[in-house]
Design an enzyme around this catalytic site. Structure first.
Site, short mmCIF file in Angstrom:
data_model
loop_
_atom_site.label_atom_id
_atom_site.label_comp_id
_atom_site.label_asym_id
_atom_site.label_seq_id
_atom_site.Cartn_x
_atom_site.Cartn_y
_atom_site.Cartn_z
N ASP A 56 1.78 -1.28 11.70
CA ASP A 56 1.68 -2.63 12.28
C ASP A 56 2.94 -3.45 12.06
O ASP A 56 2.89 -4.67 11.91
CB ASP A 56 0.49 -3.38 11.65
CG ASP A 56 0.65 -3.57 10.13
OD1 ASP A 56 1.56 -2.93 9.55
OD2 ASP A 56 -0.11 -4.35 9.55
N ARG B 180 -5.90 -2.85 8.43
CA ARG B 180 -5.82 -4.31 8.30
C ARG B 180 -6.16 -4.96 9.64
O ARG B 180 -7.19 -4.67 10.19
CB ARG B 180 -4.42 -4.72 7.82
CG ARG B 180 -4.44 -5.85 6.82
CD ARG B 180 -3.05 -6.10 6.29
NE ARG B 180 -2.78 -5.31 5.12
CZ ARG B 180 -3.17 -5.64 3.90
NH1 ARG B 180 -3.87 -6.73 3.70
NH2 ARG B 180 -2.87 -4.89 2.86
N ASP C 56 5.57 -5.51 6.25
CA ASP C 56 6.31 -6.74 6.55
C ASP C 56 6.29 -7.76 5.42
O ASP C 56 7.25 -8.50 5.23
CB ASP C 56 5.91 -7.36 7.90
CG ASP C 56 4.42 -7.51 8.06
OD1 ASP C 56 3.70 -7.25 7.07
OD2 ASP C 56 3.99 -7.91 9.15
N ARG D 131 1.46 -5.07 -5.33
CA ARG D 131 1.51 -6.23 -4.43
C ARG D 131 1.78 -7.41 -5.35
O ARG D 131 0.87 -7.87 -6.04
CB ARG D 131 0.16 -6.42 -3.72
CG ARG D 131 -0.28 -5.23 -2.86
CD ARG D 131 -1.47 -5.62 -2.01
NE ARG D 131 -2.16 -4.48 -1.43
CZ ARG D 131 -1.78 -3.83 -0.34
NH1 ARG D 131 -0.68 -4.20 0.29
NH2 ARG D 131 -2.49 -2.81 0.12
N ASP E 155 -0.86 1.39 8.31
CA ASP E 155 -1.38 0.52 9.38
C ASP E 155 -0.57 0.61 10.68
O ASP E 155 -1.07 0.27 11.74
CB ASP E 155 -1.39 -0.94 8.90
CG ASP E 155 -2.23 -1.13 7.64
OD1 ASP E 155 -3.07 -0.25 7.36
OD2 ASP E 155 -2.04 -2.13 6.94
N GLY F 257 0.83 -1.21 0.00
CA GLY F 257 0.00 0.00 0.00
C GLY F 257 0.86 1.26 0.00
O GLY F 257 1.80 1.36 0.77
N THR G 52 3.78 2.06 5.94
CA THR G 52 2.39 1.58 5.84
C THR G 52 1.55 2.41 6.79
O THR G 52 1.97 2.69 7.93
CB THR G 52 2.25 0.09 6.20
OG1 THR G 52 0.86 -0.19 6.40
CG2 THR G 52 3.01 -0.31 7.44
O1 F6P Z 1 -1.92 -1.95 4.22
C1 F6P Z 1 -2.48 -0.74 3.87
C2 F6P Z 1 -3.96 -0.90 3.57
O2 F6P Z 1 -4.46 0.36 3.20
C3 F6P Z 1 -4.79 -1.51 4.69
O3 F6P Z 1 -5.11 -0.59 5.70
C4 F6P Z 1 -5.98 -2.02 3.93
O4 F6P Z 1 -6.61 -3.08 4.62
C5 F6P Z 1 -5.36 -2.48 2.64
O5 F6P Z 1 -4.14 -1.79 2.49
C6 F6P Z 1 -6.19 -2.24 1.41
O6 F6P Z 1 -5.54 -2.86 0.35
P1 F6P Z 1 -5.81 -2.55 -1.18
O7 F6P Z 1 -5.12 -1.27 -1.51
O8 F6P Z 1 -5.18 -3.69 -1.87
O9 F6P Z 1 -7.28 -2.44 -1.37
#
Ligand code: F6P
Length: 323
Positions: free
Chosen positions: A131, A173, A103, A72, A129, A11, A127
């Protein structure tokens, strides 16, 4: 002259562009030739690697997202693609790679490190998050918190003009950090996160008393991890007897003009990464705590579970109980 590359993975966060700017300028200052890997690990596999110069980073510090894009990558989990990636780095004579990500991205970096020799890797936690084990701060968190703060403050304007409960879902997340800090700093009445058990009956008793005492509206923050935002809105209608609305903040939390804090942290993280690589520290992640910056081995970071700090958890517990 050694060549050094950077990529963004997972992300995107606000502050990545500031990191790219610092990366180009500091690499050149240190006698290194900077390269961008476009599209994260996907770009490493597809060889979308280009030399970078001052002109590529002019003016980007004010923008959220990442100029070199992110991904990703599922392919990167397979050894044959990682081998291709290592070959591509070799083709450009790249001896150092800096990875901005979470991570999952660091696990990929660790694997590549085991399979290659002569390339130094360094991770920068990035990130919203917050986390990642071993670091108290990840790039982008402050901007995300400020975006959420703005959204909740705006919601409060309309919430207070009606008798309504607003149930606001925040990202993160499996981690409740964004939700909890946002609830605390926006004066919310309710905060539900995976790290803290809660009892809706306690909330009910408290909210009914508060309504009797004159409370007219509610702001509730709910973590996306709980997957119960709609149910909580229904609970307000059925159990508390107040009209409710749901607001899923969604991906807007990842964007926006980076705060001063994130711009500055981007500069620190990149400086630490490049200095560390030049000193021969390899396969590390730059971690931040109140004590400052520290290089920790990837295994200490990417393979451990993040734990929220006790003092924050303690503040979060107060939501369900007293007030
Ligand atoms: O890890 C960052 C994040 O924004 C999380 O908070 C969320 O759950 C996820 O990515 C959303 O992923 P995507 O951009 O693949 O929809």
């Amino acid at each position: 002259m050694k060549n050094i590359a950077i990529l963004c993975s997972g992300g995107d966060v606000s502050g990545m562009n500031a990191a790219l700017k610092r990366f180009v300028e500091y690499s050149i200052a240190k006698g290194l030739k900077p390269y961008f890997v476009h599209n994260g690990y996907e770009g490493l596999i597809d060889n979308t690697i280009t030399e970078a110069g001052y002109e590529d980073v002019a003016g980007i510090i004010v923008n959220g997202g990442t100029k070199i894009r992110s991904s990703r990558s599922k392919r990167f989990m397979e050894e044959r693609y990682r081998r291709q990636a290592i070959e591509n780095l070799g083709q450009h004579d790249i001896g150092y790679l800096v990875v901005l990500g979470g991570d999952g991205s660091f696990k990929g970096m660790q694997k590549m490190g085991e399979e290659s020799s002569g390339i130094g890797f360094c991770g920068i936690p990035a990130t919203i998050d917050n986390d990642i084990a071993g670091t108290e701060y990840c790039l982008g968190v402050d901007t995300a918190l400020n975006v959420i703060k703005y959204a909740i403050d705006s919601i409060r304007d309309t919430a207070s003009s009606f008798s309504r409960a607003f149930v606001i879902e925040a990202m993160g997340r499996e981690c409740g950090y964004l939700t909890l800090v946002s609830a605390l700093t926006s004066g919310a009445e309710m905060c539900l996160i995976p790290e803290i058990p809660y009892d809706l009956n306690d909330y009910k008793i408290r909210f009914q008393k508060e309504i009797e005492e004159g409370r007219e509206y509610f702001i509730a923050l709910v973590s996306e991890a709980l997957e119960n935002t709609e149910q909580i809105a229904q609970w307000f209608e059925e159990e508390i007897g107040i009209e409710s609305r749901v607001m899923v903040l969604g991906h807007m939390q990842r964007g926006g003009n980076p705060t001063v804090h994130d711009r500055l942290m981007a500069f620190h993280f990149v400086t630490q990464a490049i200095d560390g690589l030049l000193e021969g520290k390899e396969s590390t992640v730059i971690c931040y705590s109140e004590g400052g910056f520290e290089h920790k081995h990837i295994e200490e970071v990417a393979f451990k579970k993040y734990k929220m700090k006790e003092d924050l958890l303690k503040l979060g517990m107060e939501f369900g109980s007293h007030q």
